[in-house]
Every structure is written in C-alpha cells, then in structure tokens.
Enzyme design. Structure first.
Site, PDB file in Angstrom:
ATOM      1  N   HIS A   1      10.319  71.293  -8.791  1.00  0.00           N
ATOM      2  CA  HIS A   1       8.930  71.014  -8.417  1.00  0.00           C
ATOM      3  C   HIS A   1       8.130  71.497  -9.574  1.00  0.00           C
ATOM      4  O   HIS A   1       8.119  72.390 -10.167  1.00  0.00           O
ATOM      5  CB  HIS A   1       8.616  71.907  -7.118  1.00  0.00           C
TER       6      HIS A   1
ATOM      7  N   ARG B   1       4.554  70.637  -9.240  1.00  0.00           N
ATOM      8  CA  ARG B   1       3.437  71.426  -8.599  1.00  0.00           C
ATOM      9  C   ARG B   1       2.352  70.504  -8.867  1.00  0.00           C
ATOM     10  O   ARG B   1       1.039  70.852  -8.870  1.00  0.00           O
ATOM     11  CB  ARG B   1       2.999  72.643  -9.072  1.00  0.00           C
TER      12      ARG B   1
ATOM     13  N   ASN C   1       6.653  65.806  -2.812  1.00  0.00           N
ATOM     14  CA  ASN C   1       5.528  66.480  -2.177  1.00  0.00           C
ATOM     15  C   ASN C   1       4.473  67.021  -2.825  1.00  0.00           C
ATOM     16  O   ASN C   1       3.922  68.140  -2.765  1.00  0.00           O
ATOM     17  CB  ASN C   1       6.233  67.611  -1.480  1.00  0.00           C
TER      18      ASN C   1
ATOM     19  N   ASP D   1      16.462  73.869  -8.278  1.00  0.00           N
ATOM     20  CA  ASP D   1      15.858  73.730  -7.242  1.00  0.00           C
ATOM     21  C   ASP D   1      14.504  74.488  -7.539  1.00  0.00           C
ATOM     22  O   ASP D   1      13.933  75.486  -6.749  1.00  0.00           O
ATOM     23  CB  ASP D   1      16.449  74.159  -5.634  1.00  0.00           C
TER      24      ASP D   1
ATOM     25  N   HIS E   1       5.710  79.565  -7.649  1.00  0.00           N
ATOM     26  CA  HIS E   1       4.742  79.972  -6.978  1.00  0.00           C
ATOM     27  C   HIS E   1       3.813  80.686  -7.636  1.00  0.00           C
ATOM     28  O   HIS E   1       4.156  81.484  -8.710  1.00  0.00           O
ATOM     29  CB  HIS E   1       5.009  80.721  -5.769  1.00  0.00           C
TER      30      HIS E   1
END
Lengths: 425, 338
Positions: free
Chosen positions: A63, A65, A95, A306, A310
């Site tokens: 990801h 982001r 996403n 993966d 954050h």
C-alpha cells in the site's frame, strides 16, 4: 550511461544463473553478462565483490497510501522505501481514495510513480466499482491504462452470482484476478487469530474458516470460469492445502504469503503490542509450519511484504482499536533471508520467491537478469547486519515489530532501468 | 524471533511488588494470597465506627470509566475515600472521547493534573495495558474491567468471598456458568482459582457462549448444566446481557433460562453446602431464579461488601509498589548523576 557491476555473485533464479561475474548495463538495459560488449566503456563501476546481485525484487502487495491517505505515506516516500529494500516493482491495491476503479486514478498513481522515479508501480484495479461488491468495474479499460490485476481485496462480494460475472468478464479478456480471501461475516470484529492466545487476551477472534471458506468458494468459481487467479497473503495451512490440491487438479492458480506470516505466530500478540495487529492475522504454529512447507512447492511463487504504513496515531490505542498492518518494504529482503538462515530454502530459491516467481504471477518480463531486459537490480550483502531505526526508515510508516531489531542482509544499491535509485549512505 | 512476552513484567516492580493491577494471570499464589490477607484486614475495618485509614492521604485517584458502571465505580470510589485519597470520577463515555479525543490524549490530560492512580474501565481488551505502558512511571493503573480480557478486582473479591466461606481452595470444585465468551470476569476468575489451587474449575455454557480452546486455560467444559453442577462446591453465575438474546448467540431468554438458569432444582445437583455467587447486576428469571438469588446459599451481597475491601487492598498495595519503584528510580538517577 554505462555501468559495470563488478565481481558480484549474480543470482538469477529465472535462468538458474548463480556465479561470480560482471554485469554490463547500457541505456537502462542489461548489455552483457560476463564479458564486456564490444566498445563498452563504463561511466560508473560498482564493486559488488562479496555481495549478491539479484534481479530487483517484485512485491505483490504494498500500500502506498496515495491518493487519499497521505498522512500515512505517499508514493514518493513509499517508493523510496521500496528502493531502500531492493524492490523495483510493487503492486498497489486499489483501496486508495478515490478508489482505483477509474482510469483517472490509475493514471494519477502511475504519473506520481514516474515523477518519484524510485520504483515501478503496477496498480491493481478495483474488481467492482467502489469495491462495493455489486457492479463490475471497467476491467478492460483499466487494464489498458496499466492495471496489472483486479481485486476486491478483503471487501466482500457477497453475491456469488456477481462474483461469477466478475470472473467471467476477467476471463474474457485474460485478466488476472487476485483474491485476498476473507468471509466478512466470520471475520467481523476480529482482531487476531482465534485460538488460545486470543481466548486468554479476550480479543475478538478471526477463525481459520474466515479464510478457508472464501478460498473454497473462490476455487470453485475459478474452476467454473477458468479465470487466471491468484490468492494474496494466505495465512492458514488449510488454505494452502486447498490451493495445492486445486493446482494438482490442473487449475492455473497461484498464491503468495506475507513474510510476517512465515516468521511469526499469534503467540507474538501476547502483551497487546499493536504492531502485531495484522490482517490477515498471525496464525498458529501449525499454520506457520504449513505455510513454510507450501513455500517449497511451485504453487506458492511469491513472498510479499503486505506493506501497510500508518501514521503514529493509528497505532496509539488499545490493540483492537488500532489499524491493522505493518510497514514492510525495507525489511522484506532481510526477513526473507531468515528463511535461508533457518535452512528452509536456499538463497536462490528465496530470491525466486521475490523476483521470477512474482513476475510469473503477473506475466511480466521483470524479475530476471538477461541481456536486453531492463536493468532492475538489487545488490546486497547477505551477511551485513543492520538495524531499522525511526531515523533511517524511509517509509512514512514506522509501524513494525522489527523496528530496532538487528537484521542480516543489507541492500547497498538498487537500480531501476539502469539508474541507481538507492545507494547505501 | 521474539521472546514470549511476560504479562507480569508490566504489573510488578523489580522487587516483585504490585505496581499496576491489570490481570490475575501469571501472578503468584503468594501475591494473590497477600491481596486476600490485606483485604481481610480492611473487611474488619469496615465494621468499625471510623472507616478511614490514611494510606493514600494526599494522593489523587482518578476513576476513568469509559464504560458505564454503577457498582464497580461506586466501590472503587468508596475504597479510595476510605484510604483517604482525593477522588475524581470521570465518566469518559459521555465526555471527551465522545468529542473525538483519543485515549492517549485523555490520558495525558489526566496526567497533567498530577494524578497518582488511574482506575480504568474500558471496552477494549488490553486498554489498561496500553495505559500502563504509556503513563508516567509514578502513576499506578488499576484495571476495573477491559473488554473481554480481565476484571481482576472482581475475581479477587470472589476469591475472598469463597475463602471466607470455604477456607482452603484445594478441595474445591467450582463451576462458572453463562456467557463465558464475553466475560472478563470469568477469565480472571479462572486464572485466580487455578493459581490458588482449586481442585477443579468448570465452565458451563452452550457453544455459542464459549470461546474456542477455553480448555487451554485449564478448565473442564460442560454444555449440560446438571452434569456440570454435579458435586460442585461453588456456583459462580455470570451476567447475561439481554442484547445477546437478540443476536444469533441464543434463541430466547426463556430457552436460556430453561437450560442454563440457576434454579433450585438444578442447584440440587451441586454439593449440599454449595455456595452461589454472581458479580451482578443480576437478571432474575434469566440467569438465576429469585429464590436462589435471595436464598441462604447466595453470597451476592457479601461479594459487594468484599468488593470495597479488595479494592482498598489492591489500591494500597499497588501505590506502595509504585512508590517503591519511583524511589528506586530516583535513587538510581541520583547515583548515575554523581
């Protein structure tokens, strides 16, 4: 620019090359292996003695982001982290915000990646519009602008007829579908693997069946629709057995495993450290053993990070209230080398799971060292020890249980299409 | 790759004294017995004319209740006051977090008020571990219930009640009945009973209310109430939240009561001297028959009284452990500065 990489142990699992030799790069491509091409003059020579020269790593799930969640990271920071980890190609899930279900979003992601220039991004497109699981996305159009595969991630396509239509349509255009198998009802509210540690800690559990039921459903529909399919980040022994059985029946289905699920178990959650809050969750010792065994089969062609960076606040809460996921681009190679140290697989086998294996899954030419191919390379010292610290971490996310741990295997150079995109110090 | 975490690393100081009280799991029999002995001394004090001791005089205790509570909050408040502490009661569920403040920010705000102890109830398992890891070193954290994980003071008041009526734990067969799945009380009771040496701990519930692998905690699992109650010395009922009936966990109150409600008939399967306990508040006609709840074997009100004594015990012990730890650190800092 011409580059000579001198005296490294060149390991290319795709061609089963493993020898100490020289590499010659010209115009962004591998010009020669061993002997210099006629008239080659190096503008730069990289001394790779006592180091491994491998194809640049390919990460099937990371990801970045962006767009939408840049407080957690952006394409520039996360591709810089990829380069520092020897990764030259990464697949990003859809996403983002807005979700990657339109060509505009996919274009934007690729433009930003090109601007950053650190690594190649191959976006996955949303299989259904808004990932809502109801209406098919324009899969063909998205593939035309660069979507490498399509997925609904862990968001449910509850209606099996809708899912069947998605797979039929993907099969029509020979598009790859990626499943991150999870039954939303069974995993609902869960924060960790449902087993004894979960019971002791009083956390909501995610049973194995949350994954295995969905794997079973997907396999049946893959068989029916004959779609090209891949399972991302499987976590249960039972799931990998089902996939292997399906392959034995002749289904063209592949799978990958996140490195953390190959190294850790649910027992690591003891103590409520939110850095171990991961989805899929860390499973039992039996599951880990099953995953490690599966890695020896050719059905499991890839290890992925993966990567889920954050912001600090996302992990500053009680365990279940934190956001799941760990940052992993910079540690993917070193953590995978643990599997070599533990003599589960050889170094070339391990590298195949990070280079040629994922390339085969995606059907791309990268992930190998051969004359005429883009010079995507990772040069690393497999014995050098290093420590990931908040100061040295390139990713915007510092959420990893490996922060502060000393790991073996340090990347010294990463080359993307013949350009040095990362150099240690 | 990673060492197995020791859950007690955080709740004991370097001398093995209680610094925080977060869970009964992993605490030694000696320490649990010390809590019970200390509580016993406070039980006697409650019967006296002057019910106060100056053990926490000058200290500030903050009751941080992120979940609604009446009896636990009241008994903690009373316990702190009987120890002469200044008490601040905050019902956080209706204040700052409702306005979007994070737990960490709430915590830092409370710290800035120079509190000495946080008594915390929170709906997330492990919230108090998170708080204990993040508070300044001179603040003690007492768990007043976290998610499904632990409610250690409730378990210890239950242990005190059992010890008062049964004495030795070693011959006892104890049954815990009802919603084990969601019960922090049950988990804390199980750890405490096993550490204190109870002969047998049983859990009785339908599979929908039993966590998977509960037997790994060292309990015998029964799904039939009559079989599970056979010859037990202690019956500990759990509260069943009515909303559970509306989900897929149970079909109806009536069916649950029929199968798992404690009636006089079912109690006949237990030992003739068996005692009946319940952490409250009780749902009459759902978990327990009124005749049993109000009957001679019921110790439900004793539990409430003991709750104050146990909470006084753990508050005074943890504050003492915390102070010792703070002194030790201060001394270390002073010696390293020289």
């Amino acid at each position: 620019m011409n580059i000579k990489i001198q005296g490294g142990r060149v390991i290319d699992p795709a061609s089963q090359l493993d020898q100490v030799t020289d590499l010659y790069i010209s115009a962004g491509k591998i010009a020669a292996i061993g002997e210099a091409p006629a008239g080659f003059t190096a503008d730069q020579t990289i001394d790779a003695s006592n180091q491994v020269v491998s194809p640049g790593l390919i990460d099937l799930c990371a990801h970045v982001r962006e767009p939408g969640f840049t407080r957690k990271g952006n394409i520039n920071t996360e591709t810089a982290a990829a380069a520092a980890g020897g990764i030259t190609t990464l697949c990003t899930p859809p996403n983002s915000k807005p979700i990657a279900d339109t060509t505009a979003v996919v274009d934007l992601i690729q433009d930003r990646a090109r601007e950053a220039g650190n690594a190649r991004i191959l976006p996955m497109g949303a299989m259904t519009q808004g990932l809502a699981g109801e209406q098919l996305s324009p899969l063909h159009g998205l593939s035309q602008v660069g979507c490498i595969a399509f997925t609904n991630m862990r968001l449910p396509v509850k209606n099996s007829l809708v899912l069947t239509r998605c797979l039929e349509y993907a099969a029509t255009h020979d598009l790859l579908v990626i499943f991150q198998a999870e039954d939303a009802g069974l995993s609902s509210g869960g924060a960790m693997h449902e087993d004894t540690t979960c019971t002791r800690l009083g956390l909501n559990g995610i049973p194995e069946t949350a994954e295995t039921i969905e794997v079973a459903r997907c396999l049946l529909l893959i068989e029916q629709t004959e779609v090209r399919a891949h399972f991302g980040q499987l976590s249960c022994e039972r799931s990998v057995k089902m996939v292997m059985e399906a392959r034995n029946r002749g289904l063209q289905v592949t799978a990958d495993i996140a490195i953390q699920n190959l190294l850790l178990t649910d027992e690591n959650v003891n103590g409520f450290d939110p850095n171990f809050h991961l989805i899929p969750p860390l499973r039992s010792q039996l599951d880990r053993a099953g995953l490690r065994q599966a890695l020896l089969s050719d059905g499991f062609q890839a290890i992925c990070s993966d990567h889920q960076p954050h912001e600090t606040a996302a992990k500053q809460a009680p365990f279940a209230a934190t956001e799941p996921g760990m940052t992993g681009l910079e540690t993917l190679l070193s953590l995978s080398l643990i599997l070599v140290d533990q003599e589960l697989i050889s170094l070339p086998q391990m590298l195949s799971k990070l280079t040629s294996g994922p390339a085969k899954v995606l059907g791309i030419e990268s992930g190998q060292i051969a004359e005429g191919l883009p010079a995507d390379l990772c040069i690393f010292d497999p014995q050098a020890e290093w420590t990931l610290t908040p100061e040295t971490c390139k990713s915007a996310g510092q959420n990893t249980p490996f922060m502060g741990h000393t790991l073996k295997g340090q990347v010294n150079y990463t080359l993307l299409e013949g350009q040095v995109v990362y150099q240690l110090n | 790759m990673f060492e197995q975490q020791d859950p007690n690393q955080i709740q004991l100081n370097s001398e093995g004294q209680l610094k925080h009280f977060l869970t009964t799991e992993g605490l030694s029999r000696e320490l649990l017995s010390e809590i019970l002995d200390t509580a016993d001394s406070f039980v006697d004090m409650s019967a006296q004319q002057v019910k106060k001791v100056p053990l926490l005089r000058g200290k500030t205790v903050v009751n941080l209740f992120f979940e609604a509570s009446t009896r636990t909050a009241s008994t903690f408040e009373l316990a702190a006051k009987r120890l002469s502490a200044d008490v601040l009661n905050l019902n956080i569920s209706t204040s700052s977090t409702a306005k979007g403040e994070t737990l960490r920010d709430t915590l830092m705000t409370m710290e800035a008020m120079h509190s000495d102890m946080f008594v915390v109830r929170h709906s997330d398992s492990g919230a108090q571990h998170y708080i204990a890891e993040n508070v300044t070193p001179n603040v003690a954290v007492i768990n007043a219930g976290d998610g499904r994980h632990a409610h250690p003071t409730q378990a210890m008041l239950d242990m005190l009640t059992i010890r008062q009526h049964k004495g030795d734990f070693s011959p006892l067969k104890v049954a815990i009945v009802g919603d084990i799945l969601h019960s922090r009380v049950a988990r804390s009771q199980i750890h405490a009973l096993r550490t204190l040496g109870a002969a047998e701990v049983r859990v009785i519930a339908p599979h929908t209310l039993l966590p998977r692998h509960i037997e790994a905690l060292g309990v015998q699992v029964y799904t039939d109430m009559n079989q599970g109650l056979k010859d037990v010395d202690v019956v500990m009922m759990l509260r069943l939240q009515r909303e559970r009936m509306l989900s897929a966990l149970l079909p109806s109150e009536a069916e649950f009561y029929k199968l798992y409600g404690l009636s006089e008939d079912k109690l006949k399967h237990a030992h003739p001297d068996a005692i009946v306990m319940h952490p409250g508040p009780i749902n009459r006609g759902v978990e327990i028959e009124s005749a049993v709840a109000d009957g001679p074997r019921s110790l439900i009100l004793n539990q409430v009284t003991n709750g104050i004594a146990v909470r006084m015990a753990v508050m005074s012990m943890s504050m003492s452990g915390q102070t010792t730890e703070a002194q030790r650190r201060a001394e270390q800092q002073a010696s390293s500065a020289e």
